[in-house]
Design a protein around this motif. Structure first.
Motif, PDB file in Angstrom:
ATOM      1  N   ALA A 260      17.758   5.230  13.780  1.00  0.00           N
ATOM      2  CA  ALA A 260      18.780   4.269  13.365  1.00  0.00           C
ATOM      3  C   ALA A 260      19.232   3.495  14.602  1.00  0.00           C
ATOM      4  CB  ALA A 260      19.957   5.004  12.746  1.00  0.00           C
ATOM      5  N   LEU A 261      19.311   2.163  14.462  1.00  0.00           N
ATOM      6  CA  LEU A 261      19.721   1.313  15.583  1.00  0.00           C
ATOM      7  C   LEU A 261      20.904   0.465  15.130  1.00  0.00           C
ATOM      8  CD1 LEU A 261      16.116   0.217  16.548  1.00  0.00           C
ATOM      9  CD2 LEU A 261      17.533   1.785  17.856  1.00  0.00           C
ATOM     10  N   TYR A 262      21.919   0.403  15.975  1.00  0.00           N
ATOM     11  CA  TYR A 262      23.130  -0.326  15.641  1.00  0.00           C
ATOM     12  C   TYR A 262      23.208  -1.526  16.579  1.00  0.00           C
ATOM     13  CZ  TYR A 262      23.962   4.087  13.272  1.00  0.00           C
ATOM     14  OH  TYR A 262      23.830   5.185  12.462  1.00  0.00           O
ATOM     15  N   ARG A 263      22.846  -2.707  16.077  1.00  0.00           N
ATOM     16  CA  ARG A 263      22.765  -3.896  16.938  1.00  0.00           C
ATOM     17  C   ARG A 263      24.075  -4.656  16.840  1.00  0.00           C
ATOM     18  NH1 ARG A 263      17.440  -6.428  14.519  1.00  0.00           N
ATOM     19  NH2 ARG A 263      17.524  -7.793  16.328  1.00  0.00           N
ATOM     20  N   THR A 264      24.698  -4.852  18.000  1.00  0.00           N
ATOM     21  CA  THR A 264      26.032  -5.446  17.993  1.00  0.00           C
ATOM     22  C   THR A 264      26.137  -6.626  18.956  1.00  0.00           C
ATOM     23  OG1 THR A 264      26.770  -4.038  19.798  1.00  0.00           O
ATOM     24  CG2 THR A 264      27.160  -3.219  17.583  1.00  0.00           C
ATOM     25  N   LYS A 265      27.060  -7.504  18.632  1.00  0.00           N
ATOM     26  CA  LYS A 265      27.510  -8.516  19.570  1.00  0.00           C
ATOM     27  C   LYS A 265      29.005  -8.266  19.723  1.00  0.00           C
ATOM     28  CE  LYS A 265      26.967 -13.433  20.519  1.00  0.00           C
ATOM     29  NZ  LYS A 265      26.415 -14.687  19.994  1.00  0.00           N
ATOM     30  N   MET A 266      29.465  -8.207  20.978  1.00  0.00           N
ATOM     31  CA  MET A 266      30.870  -7.872  21.214  1.00  0.00           C
ATOM     32  C   MET A 266      31.537  -8.902  22.103  1.00  0.00           C
ATOM     33  SD  MET A 266      31.057  -3.902  21.792  1.00  0.00           S
ATOM     34  CE  MET A 266      29.995  -2.753  20.985  1.00  0.00           C
ATOM     35  N   ARG A 267      32.868  -8.994  21.959  1.00  0.00           N
ATOM     36  CA  ARG A 267      33.643  -9.868  22.828  1.00  0.00           C
ATOM     37  C   ARG A 267      34.698  -9.047  23.548  1.00  0.00           C
ATOM     38  NH1 ARG A 267      36.291 -13.180  19.370  1.00  0.00           N
ATOM     39  NH2 ARG A 267      38.268 -12.186  19.807  1.00  0.00           N
ATOM     40  N   ASN A 268      34.749  -9.198  24.855  1.00  0.00           N
ATOM     41  CA  ASN A 268      35.784  -8.546  25.648  1.00  0.00           C
ATOM     42  C   ASN A 268      37.118  -9.197  25.275  1.00  0.00           C
ATOM     43  OD1 ASN A 268      37.678  -8.126  27.858  1.00  0.00           O
ATOM     44  ND2 ASN A 268      35.946  -7.201  28.944  1.00  0.00           N
TER      45      ASN A 268
ATOM     46  N   THR B 222      38.793 -10.786  28.738  1.00  0.00           N
ATOM     47  CA  THR B 222      38.130 -11.890  29.443  1.00  0.00           C
ATOM     48  C   THR B 222      37.477 -12.879  28.490  1.00  0.00           C
ATOM     49  OG1 THR B 222      36.013 -10.732  29.546  1.00  0.00           O
ATOM     50  CG2 THR B 222      37.560 -10.335  31.344  1.00  0.00           C
ATOM     51  N   GLY B 223      37.218 -12.458  27.229  1.00  0.00           N
ATOM     52  CA  GLY B 223      36.525 -13.337  26.281  1.00  0.00           C
ATOM     53  C   GLY B 223      35.017 -13.322  26.448  1.00  0.00           C
ATOM     54  N   ASN B 224      34.509 -12.613  27.458  1.00  0.00           N
ATOM     55  CA  ASN B 224      33.054 -12.568  27.667  1.00  0.00           C
ATOM     56  C   ASN B 224      32.356 -11.871  26.507  1.00  0.00           C
ATOM     57  OD1 ASN B 224      33.350 -13.804  30.109  1.00  0.00           O
ATOM     58  ND2 ASN B 224      33.347 -11.885  31.287  1.00  0.00           N
ATOM     59  N   GLN B 225      31.175 -12.430  26.127  1.00  0.00           N
ATOM     60  CA  GLN B 225      30.414 -11.848  25.009  1.00  0.00           C
ATOM     61  C   GLN B 225      29.182 -11.152  25.544  1.00  0.00           C
ATOM     62  OE1 GLN B 225      30.604 -12.983  21.403  1.00  0.00           O
ATOM     63  NE2 GLN B 225      31.508 -15.009  21.516  1.00  0.00           N
ATOM     64  N   PHE B 226      28.745 -10.103  24.862  1.00  0.00           N
ATOM     65  CA  PHE B 226      27.442  -9.547  25.186  1.00  0.00           C
ATOM     66  C   PHE B 226      26.840  -8.861  23.969  1.00  0.00           C
ATOM     67  CE2 PHE B 226      29.875  -5.751  25.548  1.00  0.00           C
ATOM     68  CZ  PHE B 226      29.010  -4.673  25.543  1.00  0.00           C
ATOM     69  N   THR B 227      25.529  -8.675  23.977  1.00  0.00           N
ATOM     70  CA  THR B 227      24.853  -8.004  22.864  1.00  0.00           C
ATOM     71  C   THR B 227      24.304  -6.676  23.362  1.00  0.00           C
ATOM     72  OG1 THR B 227      22.775  -9.072  23.370  1.00  0.00           O
ATOM     73  CG2 THR B 227      24.128 -10.123  21.719  1.00  0.00           C
ATOM     74  N   GLN B 228      24.319  -5.686  22.480  1.00  0.00           N
ATOM     75  CA  GLN B 228      23.860  -4.362  22.873  1.00  0.00           C
ATOM     76  C   GLN B 228      23.389  -3.606  21.633  1.00  0.00           C
ATOM     77  OE1 GLN B 228      24.014  -3.020  26.181  1.00  0.00           O
ATOM     78  NE2 GLN B 228      22.774  -1.400  25.271  1.00  0.00           N
ATOM     79  N   THR B 229      22.329  -2.831  21.788  1.00  0.00           N
ATOM     80  CA  THR B 229      21.845  -1.979  20.700  1.00  0.00           C
ATOM     81  C   THR B 229      22.225  -0.534  20.998  1.00  0.00           C
ATOM     82  OG1 THR B 229      20.006  -3.464  20.252  1.00  0.00           O
ATOM     83  CG2 THR B 229      19.779  -1.219  19.467  1.00  0.00           C
ATOM     84  N   TYR B 230      22.874   0.117  20.039  1.00  0.00           N
ATOM     85  CA  TYR B 230      23.294   1.507  20.227  1.00  0.00           C
ATOM     86  C   TYR B 230      22.488   2.438  19.323  1.00  0.00           C
ATOM     87  CZ  TYR B 230      27.185  -0.462  22.804  1.00  0.00           C
ATOM     88  OH  TYR B 230      27.939  -1.149  23.719  1.00  0.00           O
TER      89      TYR B 230
END
Lengths: 306, 187
Positions: B35-43, B46-54
């Motif tokens: 199972a893979l949880y693909r996310t896009k998040m915003r700090n 700071t408002g900075n965005q990043f994508t990460q798979t958990y």
């Protein structure tokens, strides 16, 4: 909740599935969905039902029927997998599974082609089908006319990634790379069979005689979506016990209960060469309907149950 | 603690000591695979965005976030001062942190201030606010090319397009999510 029109479309679709298999002398079976022991699979979480389990697939009981002498069987049933909820996942979903004694995975690929072609023709009024022989998705037409594309797992890694399948496996990144870098490209010209998986990713599949590090396993993709998973079944009971032991060890390491399916292994010793495949009915119906997500084609989505 | 299976759009989690909000989420899983949880998040600071798979066994801290009702008092330079309506504690938030929200802030307005620990990081305004028009030019028919609106300035200095009948001194209702004129308010 489906509208009366949606219910009719879903019912017609499932009746067309049945007709295809009945015309080919397959016997429809219905095996118990609540079981005291399941096939040990470390990446699939079952739902408990009392001290027993709800099936995650009908594979175990269907193979026992084959060992008992049945030669061509199919089943359309509900399967349950905990924590699977998403655009293409539902914790309770409908599976079509069929088996053909005497066949291998290449025979099944060809039957898969025929099934989807005949089904699309029978359901040609659905919004996701054009001319009775193409699937329309994201403004692209996918031609269903066989033969479909065939791509080995090694070729797919070479074409779409900067690593290899074995390196990805060693780093425990095989599934992640498959999902993010490979799957989105698969099955946009015609549907595509991705085949010959690393042996450790096909614990119920027969190793390739001339390349035992590979399993005779394939996955069917259409529009980047995984639709079906087929094998030349592993019918060597001793080898199967060994594979299950490894799965059980992994599961126990993660604190999960797991038991050896002894009755299944006893029956497996009597099974001859067989090929089997499981196809996600809701996903294929979703593509045919031109629906965005699984929830749009389920009779009830999970949210609608509350 | 949250586990990966709790992740969904809108959930707030803490990573490396900072609060993040999940803005996009997709569950993926090969039938027989992980199972893979693909996310896009915003700090959220700071408002900075990043994508990460958990993966299934990834765990996340719950961020210490609290919303408090506060009253806007006044601004001094780039500092905007607010008071907690129950404890009377006063804090300030900078112009930069408030962003476009300053267009709709008037004295004594009640807002929700979001705190991360004891640090204010964001405010949410009422969806609709009533502001007084401080400047409106008379509308001359035919002046604008086919659009029946005219620009006005409200008490906060914010400028927007309104129908021609709105006049200086009128109170108008504005949707703070879009910044658009809704209606003229009779008093």
């Amino acid at each position: 909740m489906l509208s009366p029109t949606g219910l009719k479309q879903r019912s017609d679709f499932i009746q067309s599935l049945r007709l295809f298999f009945r015309q080919r002398d397959y016997l429809e079976v219905d095996t118990p969905i609540r079981l005291p022991v399941l096939i040990p699979e470390s990446e699939i979480l079952p739902c408990a039902s009392g001290n027993w389990w709800l099936q995650t697939s009908p594979e175990l009981c269907m193979k026992r029927l084959l060992a008992g002498g049945a030669t061509r069987i199919f089943q359309i049933c509900h399967c349950f997998r905990r924590q699977e909820q998403g655009r293409l996942h539902a914790p309770e979903f409908t599976m079509l599974e069929w088996y053909h004694v005497g066949w291998d995975y290449l025979d099944l690929m060809r039957e898969c082609e025929q099934l989807v072609v005949e089904l699309a023709f029978a359901c040609s009024t659905l919004a996701g089908i054009t001319d009775g022989r193409n699937i329309l998705r994201d403004n692209r037409e996918v031609r269903l006319t066989p033969p479909w594309q065939r791509l080995t797992v090694d070729e797919a890694f070479a074409s779409y990634t900067d690593t290899t399948a074995s390196a990805a496996l060693a780093e425990d990144r095989f599934d992640e790379i498959l999902v993010t870098e490979i799957e989105p490209h698969l099955g946009w010209d015609r549907p595509l069979f991705l085949y010959d998986y690393p042996a450790q990713l096909g614990s119920l599949a027969r190793p390739k005689p001339d390349a035992p590090h590979l399993a005779e396993r394939f996955e069917l993709y259409c529009c980047g979506i995984e639709l079906a998973n087929g094998f030349s079944e592993l019918v060597d009971a001793d080898q199967q016990r060994l594979r299950f032991s490894e799965e059980i060890a992994t599961m126990r390491k993660h604190g999960r209960a797991a038991a050896m399916p002894e009755t299944f292994l006893r029956d497996l010793a009597r099974l001859n060469d067989t090929a089997g495949i499981a196809l996600g009915v809701d996903r294929l119906f979703m593509l045919f309907s031109g629906a965005f997500c699984l929830d749009d084609v389920l009779t009830f989505s999970t949210d609608e149950l509350f | 603690m949250y586990s990966a299976s709790d992740l969904r759009k809108g959930l707030k989690v803490q990573i490396d000591g900072e609060p993040y909000i999940i803005t996009e989420f997709e569950f993926s899983k090969p039938g027989k695979g992980q199972a893979l949880y693909r996310t896009k998040m915003r700090n959220m600071i700071t408002g900075n965005q990043f994508t990460q798979t958990y993966r299934s066994n990834d765990k996340f801290e719950k961020p210490d976030l609290e919303e408090r009702t506060m009253q806007y008092l006044y601004s001094q330079g780039d500092e905007f001062h607010f008071m907690d309506t129950s404890s009377y504690e006063q804090i300030f938030i900078t112009r930069e942190q408030l962003g476009d929200n300053i267009n709709f802030l008037v004295d004594n307005m009640e807002v929700q201030v979001l705190f991360f620990g004891d640090k204010p990081i964001d405010i949410s305004l009422p969806i609709f606010v009533n502001l007084t028009v401080t400047r409106a030019d008379p509308w001359v028919k035919g002046d604008t090319s086919g659009t029946d609106t005219k620009p006005v300035t409200v008490e906060t200095g914010y400028r927007l397009q309104v129908p021609p009948f709105v006049e200086e001194g009128d109170k108008i209702q504005i949707d703070t999510r879009t910044g658009d004129y809704m209606t003229r308010v009779k008093e």
